[in-house]
Design a protein around this motif. Structure first.
Motif, mmCIF file in Angstrom:
data_model
loop_
_atom_site.group_PDB
_atom_site.id
_atom_site.type_symbol
_atom_site.label_atom_id
_atom_site.label_comp_id
_atom_site.label_asym_id
_atom_site.label_seq_id
_atom_site.Cartn_x
_atom_site.Cartn_y
_atom_site.Cartn_z
ATOM 1 N N HIS A 235 0.692 1.404 4.380
ATOM 2 C CA HIS A 235 -1.042 0.908 4.483
ATOM 3 C C HIS A 235 -0.474 -0.297 3.522
ATOM 4 C CE1 HIS A 235 -4.499 0.060 4.828
ATOM 5 N NE2 HIS A 235 -5.236 0.029 3.889
ATOM 6 N N ASP A 236 0.196 -0.400 2.639
ATOM 7 C CA ASP A 236 -0.054 -1.404 1.148
ATOM 8 C C ASP A 236 0.957 -2.251 1.278
ATOM 9 O OD1 ASP A 236 -2.189 -0.806 -0.085
ATOM 10 O OD2 ASP A 236 -1.652 -0.342 -1.884
ATOM 11 N N LEU A 237 1.399 -3.204 2.490
ATOM 12 C CA LEU A 237 2.521 -3.968 2.919
ATOM 13 C C LEU A 237 2.341 -4.623 1.648
ATOM 14 C CD1 LEU A 237 0.733 -5.196 6.351
ATOM 15 C CD2 LEU A 237 2.777 -3.875 6.373
ATOM 16 N N MET A 238 1.378 -5.154 0.977
ATOM 17 C CA MET A 238 2.003 -5.937 -0.071
ATOM 18 C C MET A 238 2.693 -5.603 -1.156
ATOM 19 S SD MET A 238 -1.279 -5.389 -0.322
ATOM 20 C CE MET A 238 -2.219 -4.022 -1.290
ATOM 21 N N LEU A 239 3.139 -3.864 -1.153
ATOM 22 C CA LEU A 239 3.776 -3.329 -1.914
ATOM 23 C C LEU A 239 4.894 -2.092 -1.578
ATOM 24 C CD1 LEU A 239 0.265 -2.263 -4.755
ATOM 25 C CD2 LEU A 239 2.181 -3.533 -5.091
ATOM 26 N N ASP A 240 4.585 -2.454 -0.739
ATOM 27 C CA ASP A 240 5.428 -1.438 -0.390
ATOM 28 C C ASP A 240 6.835 -2.066 -0.618
ATOM 29 O OD1 ASP A 240 6.527 0.936 1.087
ATOM 30 O OD2 ASP A 240 5.841 1.064 2.485
#
Length: 266
Positions: A235-240
């Motif tokens: 879900h956290d595309l900016m952190l995965d």
């Protein structure tokens, strides 16, 4: 930047500037449920390196921003975004993640942004499917939301590809969310049409454990938006782990719409 809730303290706003000003619109990043501006730090740095002025705001009661989280509503969050956007040197591109994606949808109905990018956004329509997805995995988490508690942002909800230690560290940085705002996610009406018909891009993952992809695709259709999906990501595309892939997709999309003066004259 002054806080619109009247608390006097400045709203938290992270900023990165490119080496040269190309005249491009700034990017204003809006975090999702329980997140603060910190979650955009990688994207802020990379966007500035690519020539984009970049800002990330913490919504009221989140991060270092003042305001009462307990009484915060989605309308308050949208007001925070509009107030921040209007204080920037130029009208920005609004970039919202998860609940922040829904907040951006509401802000677009009140503010003529240059464009918008929605990352794994809470759908335009009530997010009952998200509650069902949570209930299937952790029934007590769903009951907690219904009972007015904040959703625990477990690493498994947010990430698929990070190592366990890093995923836990990032999850631990997340905080609580307004119970009222969480209820609104389940009951809200679609936002009004965006002012000025800005172009919209949607970035998502079909493997999202919080926001089912069907609702994301329906939201993209509502805005006539292109959808770019990243299978295997959380879900956290900016952190995965593969955070650079959706960022590069966004920057390519923006480059095509807002070329630098040098590129425009080439």
């Amino acid at each position: 930047m002054r806080d619109t809730a009247g608390h006097g303290r400045a709203r938290e706003l992270l900023e990165r500037q490119p080496a040269e000003d190309s005249g491009r619109p700034p990017l204003l990043f809006v975090p999702g449920l329980g997140h603060g501006a910190w979650c955009w730090e990688r994207w802020l740095d990379a966007a500035a390196e690519a020539g984009w002025p970049a800002y990330a705001v913490s919504l009221r009661g989140h991060g270092e921003s003042p305001g009462r989280l307990r009484t915060a509503l989605l309308g308050h969050y949208a007001a925070d975004v509009v107030a921040t956007a209007t204080a920037l040197p130029r009208p920005p591109v609004l970039v919202g993640h998860s609940m922040g994606g829904l907040v951006v949808q509401r802000a677009l109905a009140r503010y003529a942004a240059r464009a918008a990018v929605l990352l794994a956004p809470v759908p335009a329509h009530p997010a009952v499917a998200s509650l069902a997805a949570i209930a299937r995995r952790h029934p007590l988490d769903a009951l907690r939301i219904v009972g007015g508690g904040s959703l625990p942002l477990r690493p498994e909800y947010l990430f698929h590809e990070l190592g366990a230690a890093e995923a836990q560290t990032l999850s631990d940085r997340c905080g609580a969310e307004s119970a009222l705002a969480q209820y609104q996610l389940l009951l809200h009406r679609p936002a009004g049409p965006p002012l000025g018909a800005p172009p919209v891009l949607v970035l998502a993952t079909p493997d999202d454990r919080l926001v089912p992809i069907r609702g994301v695709r329906a939201t993209a259709r509502r805005y006539g938006a292109e959808v770019v999906e990243f299978p295997g990501m959380g879900h956290d595309l900016m952190l995965d782990a593969r955070w650079r892939q959706p960022l590069d997709a966004m920057l390519a999309w923006l480059d095509a719409r807002f070329p630098t003066e040098r590129k425009a004259g080439a």
